[in-house]
Design a protein around this motif. Structure first.
Motif, mmCIF file in Angstrom:
data_model
loop_
_atom_site.group_PDB
_atom_site.id
_atom_site.type_symbol
_atom_site.label_atom_id
_atom_site.label_comp_id
_atom_site.label_asym_id
_atom_site.label_seq_id
_atom_site.Cartn_x
_atom_site.Cartn_y
_atom_site.Cartn_z
ATOM 1 N N GLN A 278 0.855 -1.182 0.000
ATOM 2 C CA GLN A 278 0.000 0.000 0.000
ATOM 3 C C GLN A 278 0.897 1.241 0.000
ATOM 4 O O GLN A 278 1.821 1.343 0.805
ATOM 5 C CB GLN A 278 -0.895 -0.001 1.240
ATOM 6 N N ASP A 279 0.623 2.180 -0.912
ATOM 7 C CA ASP A 279 1.384 3.429 -0.940
ATOM 8 C C ASP A 279 0.959 4.307 0.229
ATOM 9 O O ASP A 279 -0.233 4.506 0.477
ATOM 10 C CB ASP A 279 1.141 4.187 -2.247
ATOM 11 N N ILE A 280 1.960 4.827 0.942
ATOM 12 C CA ILE A 280 1.725 5.698 2.094
ATOM 13 C C ILE A 280 2.424 7.024 1.825
ATOM 14 O O ILE A 280 3.605 7.057 1.506
ATOM 15 C CB ILE A 280 2.300 5.087 3.393
ATOM 16 N N PHE A 281 1.672 8.111 1.941
ATOM 17 C CA PHE A 281 2.253 9.444 1.801
ATOM 18 C C PHE A 281 2.663 9.962 3.175
ATOM 19 O O PHE A 281 1.928 9.802 4.149
ATOM 20 C CB PHE A 281 1.230 10.443 1.245
ATOM 21 N N SER A 282 3.822 10.605 3.234
ATOM 22 C CA SER A 282 4.202 11.397 4.400
ATOM 23 C C SER A 282 3.870 12.832 4.025
ATOM 24 O O SER A 282 4.375 13.353 3.039
ATOM 25 C CB SER A 282 5.700 11.263 4.698
ATOM 26 N N LEU A 283 2.981 13.442 4.790
ATOM 27 C CA LEU A 283 2.477 14.774 4.476
ATOM 28 C C LEU A 283 2.942 15.785 5.512
ATOM 29 O O LEU A 283 2.945 15.511 6.707
ATOM 30 C CB LEU A 283 0.945 14.759 4.426
ATOM 31 N N LYS A 284 3.296 16.954 5.042
ATOM 32 C CA LYS A 284 3.749 18.031 5.930
ATOM 33 C C LYS A 284 2.565 18.901 6.313
ATOM 34 O O LYS A 284 1.886 19.466 5.471
ATOM 35 C CB LYS A 284 4.801 18.879 5.225
ATOM 36 N N ASP A 285 2.347 19.000 7.610
ATOM 37 C CA ASP A 285 1.296 19.857 8.152
ATOM 38 C C ASP A 285 1.967 21.183 8.495
ATOM 39 O O ASP A 285 2.528 21.357 9.569
ATOM 40 C CB ASP A 285 0.694 19.194 9.383
#
Length: 70
Positions: free
Chosen positions: A48-55
């Protein structure tokens, strides 16, 4: 892997050399639904592709499955 206290100072924040774009959370029940984040990294976990997102306002990184975004 658990890092020892001596190794903590060696861990650095994610720094991408290229811009990966933006993702908007679209999962209907996620509390961040409708919010847009910069994508810092994309990795695969259990196929499963997982994004690391910047808040940006808080400077935190959130991990969100790709399928929960636009």
């Amino acid at each position: 892997q658990v890092l020892s206290p001596m190794a903590w100072s060696k861990v650095t924040a994610l720094k991408s050399k290229r811009f990966l774009g933006w993702a908007t959370v679209t999962h209907p029940f996620h509390p961040l639904r409708g919010m847009r984040f910069e994508i810092l990294e994309c990795r695969t976990l259990n196929q499963q592709d997982i994004f690391s997102l910047k808040d940006t306002p808080y400077g935190t990184v959130r991990a969100i499955p790709r399928e929960w975004t636009d």
